[in-house]
Design a protein around this motif. Structure first.
Motif, PDB file in Angstrom:
ATOM      1  N   VAL A 239      -5.686   4.280   6.366  1.00  0.00           N
ATOM      2  CA  VAL A 239      -4.489   4.743   7.073  1.00  0.00           C
ATOM      3  C   VAL A 239      -3.404   5.145   6.069  1.00  0.00           C
ATOM      4  CG1 VAL A 239      -2.607   4.042   8.623  1.00  0.00           C
ATOM      5  CG2 VAL A 239      -4.979   3.461   9.183  1.00  0.00           C
ATOM      6  N   ALA A 240      -3.168   4.327   5.075  1.00  0.00           N
ATOM      7  CA  ALA A 240      -2.151   4.637   4.063  1.00  0.00           C
ATOM      8  C   ALA A 240      -2.495   5.933   3.327  1.00  0.00           C
ATOM      9  CB  ALA A 240      -2.022   3.481   3.075  1.00  0.00           C
ATOM     10  N   ALA A 241      -3.777   6.146   3.050  1.00  0.00           N
ATOM     11  CA  ALA A 241      -4.195   7.366   2.366  1.00  0.00           C
ATOM     12  C   ALA A 241      -3.920   8.596   3.229  1.00  0.00           C
ATOM     13  CB  ALA A 241      -5.682   7.286   2.013  1.00  0.00           C
ATOM     14  N   GLU A 242      -4.239   8.512   4.513  1.00  0.00           N
ATOM     15  CA  GLU A 242      -3.994   9.653   5.409  1.00  0.00           C
ATOM     16  C   GLU A 242      -2.497   9.906   5.570  1.00  0.00           C
ATOM     17  OE1 GLU A 242      -6.204  11.863   6.530  1.00  0.00           O
ATOM     18  OE2 GLU A 242      -7.732  10.730   5.440  1.00  0.00           O
ATOM     19  N   LEU A 243      -1.713   8.838   5.669  1.00  0.00           N
ATOM     20  CA  LEU A 243      -0.268   9.011   5.726  1.00  0.00           C
ATOM     21  C   LEU A 243       0.247   9.662   4.439  1.00  0.00           C
ATOM     22  CD1 LEU A 243       0.886   5.653   7.372  1.00  0.00           C
ATOM     23  CD2 LEU A 243       0.743   7.914   8.450  1.00  0.00           C
ATOM     24  N   GLY A 244      -0.333   9.281   3.320  1.00  0.00           N
ATOM     25  CA  GLY A 244       0.058   9.865   2.044  1.00  0.00           C
ATOM     26  C   GLY A 244      -0.230  11.357   1.978  1.00  0.00           C
ATOM     27  N   VAL A 245      -1.382  11.766   2.476  1.00  0.00           N
ATOM     28  CA  VAL A 245      -1.734  13.186   2.473  1.00  0.00           C
ATOM     29  C   VAL A 245      -0.818  13.967   3.422  1.00  0.00           C
ATOM     30  CG1 VAL A 245      -3.546  14.849   3.077  1.00  0.00           C
ATOM     31  CG2 VAL A 245      -4.093  12.865   1.665  1.00  0.00           C
ATOM     32  N   LEU A 246      -0.528  13.391   4.576  1.00  0.00           N
ATOM     33  CA  LEU A 246       0.411  14.035   5.496  1.00  0.00           C
ATOM     34  C   LEU A 246       1.782  14.169   4.843  1.00  0.00           C
ATOM     35  CD1 LEU A 246       1.195  15.214   8.233  1.00  0.00           C
ATOM     36  CD2 LEU A 246       1.493  12.857   9.066  1.00  0.00           C
ATOM     37  N   ALA A 247       2.240  13.121   4.190  1.00  0.00           N
ATOM     38  CA  ALA A 247       3.526  13.175   3.486  1.00  0.00           C
ATOM     39  C   ALA A 247       3.494  14.225   2.383  1.00  0.00           C
ATOM     40  CB  ALA A 247       3.874  11.800   2.919  1.00  0.00           C
TER      41      ALA A 247
ATOM     42  N   VAL B 252      -9.284   9.643  -2.967  1.00  0.00           N
ATOM     43  CA  VAL B 252      -8.808   9.069  -4.235  1.00  0.00           C
ATOM     44  C   VAL B 252      -7.739   8.018  -3.969  1.00  0.00           C
ATOM     45  CG1 VAL B 252      -7.560   9.605  -6.376  1.00  0.00           C
ATOM     46  CG2 VAL B 252      -9.393  11.102  -5.594  1.00  0.00           C
ATOM     47  N   ILE B 253      -6.840   8.312  -3.031  1.00  0.00           N
ATOM     48  CA  ILE B 253      -5.796   7.333  -2.687  1.00  0.00           C
ATOM     49  C   ILE B 253      -6.436   6.076  -2.101  1.00  0.00           C
ATOM     50  CG2 ILE B 253      -3.831   6.859  -1.182  1.00  0.00           C
ATOM     51  CD1 ILE B 253      -3.129   9.892  -1.414  1.00  0.00           C
ATOM     52  N   LYS B 254      -7.345   6.266  -1.159  1.00  0.00           N
ATOM     53  CA  LYS B 254      -8.003   5.112  -0.532  1.00  0.00           C
ATOM     54  C   LYS B 254      -8.719   4.274  -1.584  1.00  0.00           C
ATOM     55  CE  LYS B 254     -11.569   3.790   2.749  1.00  0.00           C
ATOM     56  NZ  LYS B 254     -12.708   4.245   3.539  1.00  0.00           N
ATOM     57  N   ASP B 255      -9.485   4.920  -2.469  1.00  0.00           N
ATOM     58  CA  ASP B 255     -10.208   4.184  -3.507  1.00  0.00           C
ATOM     59  C   ASP B 255      -9.244   3.409  -4.412  1.00  0.00           C
ATOM     60  OD1 ASP B 255     -12.585   5.179  -2.505  1.00  0.00           O
ATOM     61  OD2 ASP B 255     -12.852   6.681  -4.081  1.00  0.00           O
ATOM     62  N   GLY B 256      -8.120   4.037  -4.759  1.00  0.00           N
ATOM     63  CA  GLY B 256      -7.131   3.355  -5.584  1.00  0.00           C
ATOM     64  C   GLY B 256      -6.545   2.140  -4.894  1.00  0.00           C
ATOM     65  N   LEU B 257      -6.330   2.271  -3.596  1.00  0.00           N
ATOM     66  CA  LEU B 257      -5.788   1.137  -2.835  1.00  0.00           C
ATOM     67  C   LEU B 257      -6.815   0.025  -2.688  1.00  0.00           C
ATOM     68  CD1 LEU B 257      -3.814   3.073  -0.068  1.00  0.00           C
ATOM     69  CD2 LEU B 257      -2.883   1.926  -2.103  1.00  0.00           C
TER      70      LEU B 257
ATOM     71  N   ALA C  56       0.821  -1.218   0.000  1.00  0.00           N
ATOM     72  CA  ALA C  56       0.000   0.000   0.000  1.00  0.00           C
ATOM     73  C   ALA C  56       0.853   1.266   0.000  1.00  0.00           C
ATOM     74  CB  ALA C  56      -0.943  -0.004   1.195  1.00  0.00           C
ATOM     75  N   LEU C  57       1.881   1.322   0.824  1.00  0.00           N
ATOM     76  CA  LEU C  57       2.687   2.542   0.881  1.00  0.00           C
ATOM     77  C   LEU C  57       3.512   2.748  -0.382  1.00  0.00           C
ATOM     78  CD1 LEU C  57       3.795   2.776   4.617  1.00  0.00           C
ATOM     79  CD2 LEU C  57       2.074   4.128   3.413  1.00  0.00           C
ATOM     80  N   LYS C  58       3.923   1.673  -1.030  1.00  0.00           N
ATOM     81  CA  LYS C  58       4.620   1.815  -2.321  1.00  0.00           C
ATOM     82  C   LYS C  58       3.664   2.392  -3.369  1.00  0.00           C
ATOM     83  CE  LYS C  58       8.931   0.962  -2.256  1.00  0.00           C
ATOM     84  NZ  LYS C  58       9.850   2.063  -2.490  1.00  0.00           N
TER      85      LYS C  58
ATOM     86  N   GLU D 116      -9.802  -2.241   3.866  1.00  0.00           N
ATOM     87  CA  GLU D 116     -10.329  -0.882   4.039  1.00  0.00           C
ATOM     88  C   GLU D 116      -9.581  -0.045   5.078  1.00  0.00           C
ATOM     89  OE1 GLU D 116     -14.295   1.712   4.088  1.00  0.00           O
ATOM     90  OE2 GLU D 116     -14.362  -0.387   3.501  1.00  0.00           O
ATOM     91  N   VAL D 117      -9.361  -0.572   6.260  1.00  0.00           N
ATOM     92  CA  VAL D 117      -8.689   0.223   7.301  1.00  0.00           C
ATOM     93  C   VAL D 117      -7.247   0.527   6.887  1.00  0.00           C
ATOM     94  CG1 VAL D 117      -7.898   0.241   9.706  1.00  0.00           C
ATOM     95  CG2 VAL D 117     -10.189  -0.578   9.152  1.00  0.00           C
ATOM     96  N   GLU D 118      -6.555  -0.472   6.349  1.00  0.00           N
ATOM     97  CA  GLU D 118      -5.184  -0.251   5.889  1.00  0.00           C
ATOM     98  C   GLU D 118      -5.156   0.795   4.773  1.00  0.00           C
ATOM     99  OE1 GLU D 118      -1.433  -2.607   3.836  1.00  0.00           O
ATOM    100  OE2 GLU D 118      -3.087  -3.781   4.619  1.00  0.00           O
TER     101      GLU D 118
END
Length: 191
Positions: free
Chosen positions: A146-154, A129-134, A79-81, A141-143
């Motif tokens: 979380v990955a989407a929110e980390l992405g926005v923070l990054a 958009v990130i969450k939907d793509g993942l 997910a993070l990649k 869903e939860v992962e």
């Protein structure tokens, strides 16, 4: 200068930022922006729906790039990649012009509650958009959330660093994502 002059969009953006800085966002009208740019009001509306779009334009392009970046990441990647792929993909929009105007844009947004709310909605849209793509990649869903929110923070962290240093956006986005991921993982050990 005529309304068909090249770089009208850029001239309108610079004029708007100048006026927002001089007299405030609330006290600046579209006609003033067009006049300052040496263009007509109708030319303004050919480039922007309203004066907020001077600050937030290009969101549709970013959404498309985010989705394409996730989709273009190898299926075997985590997910993070995939989030990294999204951040790298949007780097093409981070131009010298955007960097030159970035600090003034952020100052205008910070000084206005309505614009701060609009910015928060924009980031929430990116997260969605990130969450939907993942989710389309089969991430739970939860992962994905979380990955989407980390992405926005990054993204926020990387944007600030890019404004300071310039260069290739990917060179600041990758380490920012690694940092937020490491910070999230460290929370487990902090309890």
């Amino acid at each position: 200068m005529g309304r068909w002059e090249p770089e009208a969009r850029e001239r309108l953006m610079v004029a708007a930022l100048d006026l927002f800085g001089e007299q405030g966002y609330e006290n600046t009208g579209v006609a003033q922006i067009a006049e300052r740019a040496g263009l007509t009001k109708s030319t303004f509306f050919r480039h922007f729906r309203d004066k907020r779009e001077v600050l937030f334009g290009g969101q549709d392009e970013l959404v498309s790039l985010i989705a394409a970046g996730i989709e273009g990441t190898p299926a075997s990647a985590g997910a993070l990649k995939a989030v990294e792929g999204a951040l790298v993909a949007i780097g093409v929009t981070f131009t010298d012009s955007r960097r030159a105007n970035g600090p003034r844009r952020l100052a205008v947004i910070a000084a206005n509650a309505e614009l701060r709310e609009r910015d928060a909605l924009k980031m929430a849209g990116f997260s969605g958009v990130i969450k939907d793509g993942l989710l389309l990649r089969g991430v739970q869903e939860v992962e994905a959330a979380v990955a989407a929110e980390l992405g926005v923070l990054a993204l926020r962290i990387a944007y600030g660093r890019w404004l300071e240093a310039g260069g290739d956006f990917a060179d600041v986005a990758r380490p920012a994502l690694e940092e937020v991921a490491a910070a999230a993982a460290a929370l487990e050990g902090a309890e």
